[in-house]
Design a protein around this motif. Structure first.
Motif, PDB file in Angstrom:
ATOM      1  N   UNK A   1      42.194  33.397  48.426  1.00 43.27           N
ATOM      2  CA  UNK A   1      41.460  33.604  47.178  1.00 43.27           C
ATOM      3  C   UNK A   1      41.528  35.087  46.823  1.00 43.27           C
ATOM      4  N   UNK A   2      41.974  35.371  45.606  1.00 44.27           N
ATOM      5  CA  UNK A   2      42.104  36.774  45.197  1.00 44.27           C
ATOM      6  C   UNK A   2      41.180  37.119  44.031  1.00 44.27           C
ATOM      7  N   UNK A   3      40.441  36.128  43.533  1.00 41.74           N
ATOM      8  CA  UNK A   3      39.512  36.458  42.463  1.00 41.74           C
ATOM      9  C   UNK A   3      39.083  35.211  41.711  1.00 41.74           C
ATOM     10  N   UNK A   4      38.210  35.463  40.727  1.00 46.41           N
ATOM     11  CA  UNK A   4      37.754  34.378  39.860  1.00 46.41           C
ATOM     12  C   UNK A   4      37.471  35.007  38.509  1.00 46.41           C
ATOM     13  N   UNK A   5      37.817  34.278  37.439  1.00 46.88           N
ATOM     14  CA  UNK A   5      37.520  34.845  36.114  1.00 46.88           C
ATOM     15  C   UNK A   5      37.044  33.760  35.159  1.00 46.88           C
ATOM     16  N   UNK A   6      36.106  34.132  34.289  1.00 44.39           N
ATOM     17  CA  UNK A   6      35.580  33.146  33.348  1.00 44.39           C
ATOM     18  C   UNK A   6      36.626  32.804  32.288  1.00 44.39           C
TER      19      UNK A   6
ATOM     20  N   UNK B   1      41.695  31.722  24.388  1.00 41.63           N
ATOM     21  CA  UNK B   1      42.995  32.387  24.298  1.00 41.63           C
ATOM     22  C   UNK B   1      43.393  33.158  25.539  1.00 41.63           C
ATOM     23  N   UNK B   2      42.502  33.221  26.524  1.00 44.89           N
ATOM     24  CA  UNK B   2      42.892  33.960  27.723  1.00 44.89           C
ATOM     25  C   UNK B   2      43.080  32.984  28.883  1.00 44.89           C
ATOM     26  N   UNK B   3      43.096  33.506  30.073  1.00 49.21           N
ATOM     27  CA  UNK B   3      43.367  32.683  31.258  1.00 49.21           C
ATOM     28  C   UNK B   3      44.573  33.233  31.968  1.00 49.21           C
ATOM     29  N   UNK B   4      44.818  32.762  33.165  1.00 40.86           N
ATOM     30  CA  UNK B   4      45.943  33.289  33.937  1.00 40.86           C
ATOM     31  C   UNK B   4      47.265  33.061  33.207  1.00 40.86           C
ATOM     32  N   UNK B   5      48.188  34.001  33.324  1.00 37.00           N
ATOM     33  CA  UNK B   5      49.463  33.878  32.607  1.00 37.00           C
ATOM     34  C   UNK B   5      50.391  32.867  33.291  1.00 37.00           C
TER      35      UNK B   5
ATOM     36  N   UNK C   1      38.171  30.231  36.360  1.00 37.07           N
ATOM     37  CA  UNK C   1      39.431  30.098  37.104  1.00 37.07           C
ATOM     38  C   UNK C   1      39.243  30.696  38.491  1.00 37.07           C
ATOM     39  N   UNK C   2      39.627  29.943  39.502  1.00 37.82           N
ATOM     40  CA  UNK C   2      39.683  30.474  40.867  1.00 37.82           C
ATOM     41  C   UNK C   2      41.144  30.817  41.145  1.00 37.82           C
ATOM     42  N   UNK C   3      41.378  32.061  41.477  1.00 36.66           N
ATOM     43  CA  UNK C   3      42.763  32.543  41.618  1.00 36.66           C
ATOM     44  C   UNK C   3      43.146  32.610  43.088  1.00 36.66           C
ATOM     45  N   UNK C   4      44.264  31.971  43.421  1.00 31.58           N
ATOM     46  CA  UNK C   4      44.709  31.844  44.812  1.00 31.58           C
ATOM     47  C   UNK C   4      46.148  32.355  44.904  1.00 31.58           C
ATOM     48  N   UNK C   5      46.367  33.335  45.758  1.00 30.18           N
ATOM     49  CA  UNK C   5      47.713  33.890  45.916  1.00 30.18           C
ATOM     50  C   UNK C   5      48.122  33.787  47.377  1.00 30.18           C
ATOM     51  N   UNK C   6      49.249  33.162  47.621  1.00 36.59           N
ATOM     52  CA  UNK C   6      49.752  32.960  48.990  1.00 36.59           C
ATOM     53  C   UNK C   6      48.664  32.406  49.906  1.00 36.59           C
ATOM     54  N   UNK C   7      47.920  31.430  49.376  1.00 45.86           N
ATOM     55  CA  UNK C   7      46.938  30.715  50.194  1.00 45.86           C
ATOM     56  C   UNK C   7      45.579  31.370  50.264  1.00 45.86           C
TER      57      UNK C   7
END
Ligand code: GUN
Ligand code: ZN
Length: 445
Positions: free
Chosen positions: A44-49, A53-57, A36-42
């Protein structure tokens, strides 16, 4: 409430210039499949495998691109907006091509309606090829330059551009004069440089179409507005080089014409640079100027084979450019595939890692913009392209063979085989979506 976007896919970016190292020995390749590539307000704020059962909420808007490649958006460091009208024009080398096809097309941009629709078509076409940022030539017309800035601003793109300067050796209707051009440039800089993500470039078409007085004025603009870029063409074609030597007999070389007028600095982007000597190369290194390598254009116009190895040996910066309409595609994948072939003709092997770096992070660094783009690191703006690894039966078969791997090769070599096939066989048909600062600006279909 912040805007949260999570994109799932195979994340690929190149953190450092791998040079001409063998693909399996390259440093700086960051490949994070099924992340997962995490993007907040445009941003990049992180990446997680992905874990079961997991993943961004649920506070994240989740977009699943499983099995697809996610890269930084491409940066095209030299391209001409009005030349979509003349892309793929038959039968000429540079100087005849300019007079036969290009200047007549650019004349039409005096019309504000032509300029406005051309600008919209152009920036949408960039996005539809996975290019999120570009260094662009509009035309000599102030209105056409404003139209281009307006279209890029509306899409949040980092675009570097400026009114083309030419006060001689161009037809009526395409020439400016020193005084009016200086006023127009100052006005455009005040309105557009630093407006959103837009930057101004003092835009000298090439030494042949500016008088020494206009080149001096361009140098003055660079001095008086320290943050602006400079863009031009240099040493593309041997007839052109001979002509410049006649026009500027006092200069040591074509590149020296620009140096004498104060136009070489770290925000200078010069297209082509095929016919340079070692003194020129050292001057590029010492001034911090970069060459935009335009392989598709160089092949199409029969201009020559850029010596990238000499650039590396000297230590000056090289980025990648389509140079449409001398180049025949806005696709940076096609551009990189052509770059590989040009380097092959020079006896040099260009890895996908180095090619991709030059079209993303390398370009961002050369433009002084690596804090905001060119990579998938924390804090960068989410300028992204999402790709199918393969489209059509031939590429799909090739991708499957690459995924099975070859006995005895390292994981990085095996990954390179797959990425190189994508780069060589892919184009805009592989593009699924393009994001600019976290906003989806293009979707296939
Ligand atoms: N040299 C001067 N103008 C141009 C142009 O529009 N395209 C290319 N490729 N070279 C140039
Ligand atoms: Zn060009």
């Amino acid at each position: 409430m912040s805007q949260r976007l999570a994109l799932f896919g195979d994340l690929l970016d190149i953190e450092v210039d791998p040079g001409f190292a063998a693909p399996g020995d390259a440093a700086g390749v960051r490949y994070r499949p099924d992340h997962w590539l995490l993007v907040e307000d445009g941003r990049i704020v992180g990446a997680e495998p992905a874990r079961a059962g997991s993943g961004p909420d649920a506070s994240w808007q989740r977009v699943d691109h499983a099995g697809r490649l996610i890269t930084p958006g491409f940066i095209d460091t030299h391209v001409h907006c009005p030349q979509l009208d003349v892309i793929a024009s038959y039968g000429t080398a540079l100087l005849e091509w300019l007079n036969t096809y290009t200047f007549p097309a650019e004349l039409r941009y005096a019309d504000p309606l032509v300029a406005a629709s051309g600008a919209e078509r152009f920036v949408d076409a960039l996005l539809a090829h996975g290019t999120t940022s570009a260094v662009v030539f509009p035309t000599v017309h102030k209105g056409a330059t404003e139209a281009l800035f307006t279209s890029a601003r509306a899409r949040g793109m980092r675009l570097v551009a400026g009114k083309v300067l030419m006060d001689r050796h161009a037809p009526d209707g395409l020439r400016d004069d020193v005084l009016q051009a200086e006023r127009d440039c100052a006005d455009l800089i005040a309105r557009w440089h630093g407006n959103g993500r837009l930057s101004y470039a003092v835009t000298v078409r090439f030494a042949a179409t500016s008088t020494p007085e206009q080149l001096a004025m361009a140098g003055r603009l660079c001095r008086e507005h320290p943050g602006v870029y400079m863009q031009t063409h240099v040493a593309e074609n041997t007839d052109e080089v001979r002509w410049i030597a006649e026009l500027f007999p006092e200069a040591r070389s074509y590149l020296d014409v620009y140096h004498r007028h104060g136009l070489l600095h770290e925000r200078a982007v010069l297209a082509h640079g095929i016919w340079l000597d070692d003194t020129d190369r050292a001057l590029l290194r010492d001034t911090g100027a970069q060459i935009a390598f335009c392989p598709s254009s160089n092949l199409f116009l029969g201009s020559g084979l850029f010596d990238w190895q000499a650039a590396v040996d000297t230590g000056y910066r090289v980025s990648m450019a389509s140079d449409v309409g001398g180049g025949t595609s806005l696709s940076m994948l096609r551009t990189l595939a052509d770059a590989y072939k040009v380097q092959a003709l020079r006896g040099v092997k260009l890895s996908a890692w180095k090619a991709l770096h030059a079209a993303t992070r390398g370009a961002a660094e050369a433009l002084g913009l690596a804090h905001e783009m060119g990579h998938l690191g924390h804090g960068a703006l989410a300028d992204l392209a999402v790709w199918d690894w393969a489209v059509g039966p031939v590429a799909t078969h090739r991708d499957a063979v690459a995924r099975r791997g070859r006995a005895g090769v390292s994981p990085l070599t095996a990954l390179h085989e797959r990425v190189f096939a994508w780069m060589t066989l892919g184009d805009e048909r592989n593009l699924v979506a393009t994001y600019v600062a976290g906003a989806c600006r293009h979707e296939r279909g």
